[in-house]
Design an enzyme around this catalytic site. Structure first.
Site, short mmCIF file in Angstrom:
data_model
loop_
_atom_site.label_atom_id
_atom_site.label_comp_id
_atom_site.label_asym_id
_atom_site.label_seq_id
_atom_site.Cartn_x
_atom_site.Cartn_y
_atom_site.Cartn_z
N LYS A 79 39.91 46.48 28.31
CA LYS A 79 40.23 45.11 28.71
C LYS A 79 40.58 44.33 27.46
O LYS A 79 40.10 44.64 26.37
CB LYS A 79 39.01 44.46 29.38
CG LYS A 79 39.32 43.27 30.24
CD LYS A 79 39.64 43.67 31.65
CE LYS A 79 39.91 42.47 32.52
NZ LYS A 79 40.11 42.84 33.92
N VAL A 180 40.79 31.83 49.93
CA VAL A 180 41.97 32.46 50.53
C VAL A 180 43.16 32.29 49.59
O VAL A 180 44.18 31.69 49.93
CB VAL A 180 42.25 31.95 51.97
CG1 VAL A 180 41.41 32.72 52.96
CG2 VAL A 180 42.00 30.46 52.12
N GLY A 181 42.98 32.84 48.38
CA GLY A 181 44.07 32.90 47.40
C GLY A 181 44.89 34.15 47.67
O GLY A 181 45.04 34.58 48.83
P1 NAD Z 1 43.40 33.43 43.37
O1 NAD Z 1 43.23 32.50 42.22
O2 NAD Z 1 44.76 33.66 43.94
O3 NAD Z 1 42.46 32.97 44.60
C1 NAD Z 1 41.17 32.49 44.46
C2 NAD Z 1 40.99 31.38 45.51
O4 NAD Z 1 39.62 31.01 45.54
C3 NAD Z 1 41.78 30.12 45.20
O5 NAD Z 1 42.57 29.78 46.35
C4 NAD Z 1 40.70 29.08 44.90
O6 NAD Z 1 41.08 27.75 45.32
C5 NAD Z 1 39.54 29.61 45.71
N1 NAD Z 1 38.22 29.16 45.30
C6 NAD Z 1 37.74 28.94 44.04
N2 NAD Z 1 36.46 28.54 44.09
C7 NAD Z 1 36.10 28.52 45.40
C8 NAD Z 1 34.90 28.22 46.10
N3 NAD Z 1 33.79 27.82 45.47
N4 NAD Z 1 34.88 28.32 47.45
C9 NAD Z 1 35.98 28.70 48.12
N5 NAD Z 1 37.16 29.00 47.51
C10 NAD Z 1 37.22 28.91 46.17
O7 NAD Z 1 42.73 34.82 42.90
P2 NAD Z 1 42.92 36.25 43.57
O8 NAD Z 1 43.96 37.00 42.84
O9 NAD Z 1 43.01 36.08 45.04
O10 NAD Z 1 41.53 36.93 43.18
C11 NAD Z 1 40.34 36.58 43.86
C12 NAD Z 1 39.17 37.38 43.28
O11 NAD Z 1 39.44 38.78 43.40
C13 NAD Z 1 38.89 37.13 41.79
O12 NAD Z 1 37.51 37.26 41.57
C14 NAD Z 1 39.63 38.29 41.12
O13 NAD Z 1 39.07 38.58 39.85
C15 NAD Z 1 39.37 39.41 42.11
N6 NAD Z 1 40.36 40.49 42.07
C16 NAD Z 1 41.66 40.24 42.28
C17 NAD Z 1 42.58 41.29 42.26
C18 NAD Z 1 44.04 41.05 42.54
O14 NAD Z 1 44.74 42.02 42.85
N7 NAD Z 1 44.54 39.82 42.49
C19 NAD Z 1 42.14 42.60 42.01
C20 NAD Z 1 40.77 42.83 41.81
C21 NAD Z 1 39.89 41.77 41.84
#
Ligand code: NAD
Length: 364
Positions: A79, A180-181
């Protein structure tokens, strides 16, 4: 952010890169190459100091070794973190300098996006090194946005957990999604198609509104989500969300979501088990993204990515089986399995084991 992840194996190599011209201050950790080149994304974050950035990089890199091993990938774990400059900076130049840093490791580290980095950042990195993934793809080849693959792995894992615990499909079951990101929205779509009922929370109203419009989701306030009654809770936002206080409030039977480092401490895995809540280890079920990244590097097809992602529930089933037989929590079983896979690959020869902070500095 706290994490339950065990970092008992020291890293093989810890490198610092400083480039005063672009403001680059980066730390790259090659945690293990026992299974292959160390793969893991680059985090771009306004760290307070180099010590906290280094701690984060070490913890995240160890996590990638476990994640890649358990996903059956021919890659080790690594990383990088880049300390976001507080002054103005030229983003393209900074990421190009970072590309030189990655290249100097000669392919022992493969990078991609993580929190704070984008596809265009990786395109700047690509101008200096070929050891980068997460670049745009034409759809048939692996690559591009990893989140649909992450969502698919979580969905398939959830299907397995629900069948196992409730003896049914997801149809008519209630799933509460925190965040719901990119990942949470993809998961919501798959669950809706499978006939599940959704409860969602997100600080961004446009996202929850979209979920209601597209999938008929019920929306609750973020602080209420963790105690709603649901068959499954899917944390898809923050780390450390499974902690002593939150676990006491859960009203669910299964936890299966995409957020990294969901357990605040190792004891929280035990707390979940004591409450009879089945926990699907986060770094296994969310491995779809890294599976896509390494397939891109290996120039594989999207079909090959799908095949690997579809194997995630098989591994999950093994973990649940061992957990049931041994009485150990699924989190402990997952860590043990990952360590055994790495150990079986051979003896590691550390090049620089957890070097003191001022050693091994390079200019990018
Ligand atoms: P993202 O930033 O697109 O979505 C995260 C969402 O969570 C946002 O819409 C944000 O407004 C919301 N959020 C933040 N705090 C919150 C809370 N307290 N309550 C409710 N909603 C809240 O991120 P992502 O790419 O969807 O990733 C989400 C998680 O999954 C992260 O922990 C990331 O490390 C993990 N992850 C992502 C991937 C990937 O392919 N993108 C892969 C492995 C792990």
């Amino acid at each position: 952010m706290t994490a339950a992840f065990s970092t008992t194996l020291p890293p093989e190599k810890l490198s610092f890169f400083n480039d005063p011209q672009t403001g680059l201050r980066a730390i790259i950790v090659v945690h293990s190459t026992a299974l292959g080149p160390a793969a893991g994304g680059t985090r771009f974050w306004p760290y307070d100091d180099r010590e906290s950035a280094t701690r984060d990089a070490l913890r995240l890199a160890a996590g990638m070794t476990y994640k890649n091993a358990l996903a059956g990938l021919p890659f080790g774990g690594g990383k990088a973190v880049i300390m976001r400059p507080s002054d103005e900076f030229d983003r393209t130049a900074l990421f190009a300098a970072y590309g030189r840093a990655v290249d100097s490791l000669g392919g022992s580290y493969l990078t991609a996006e993580d929190v704070g980095t984008t596809v265009s950042d990786m395109q700047a990195v690509r101008t200096m090194t070929r050891h980068v993934a997460g670049l745009p793809s034409d759809g048939a080849a692996a690559g591009g946005d990893p989140s649909p693959w992450t969502a698919l792995g979580i969905f398939l894992s959830m299907q397995h957990a629900v069948e196992r615990i409730l003896g049914t499909t997801l149809e008519g079951r209630t799933v509460a999604i925190q965040g719901v990101g990119n990942v949470g929205m993809g998961l919501a779509r798959l669950l809706h198609e499978a006939g599940a009922k959704l409860i969602v929370a997100d600080g961004a109203m446009t996202r929850t509104e979209k979920c209601t419009e597209l999938f008929g989701a019920q929306v609750v306030a973020p602080e209420a989500l963790l105690s709603v009654e649901a068959d499954v809770l899917a944390p898809c936002a923050l780390g450390a969300v499974l902690n002593e206080a939150s676990i006491a409030r859960f009203n669910t039977k299964i936890i299966c979501g995409g957020a990294n480092n969901q357990l605040a401490t190792p004891q929280d895995a035990k707390r979940l088990a004591e409450r009879g809540i089945l926990y699907a280890p986060d770094y296994l079920v969310n491995a779809g993204g890294i599976i896509n990244v390494v397939a891109e590097n290996l120039q594989e097809s999207a079909a090959a990515v799908e095949m690997r992602v579809r194997k995630i529930p098989e591994r999950l089933a093994q973990i649940f089986d061992v957990s049931e037989r041994s009485g150990l929590s699924p989190a402990v079983v997952a860590d043990d399995m990952a360590r055994a896979i790495v150990a079986d690959a051979g003896i590691r020869v550390p090049t620089v084991a957890a070097a003191p902070l001022d050693e091994s500095q390079h200019a990018a």
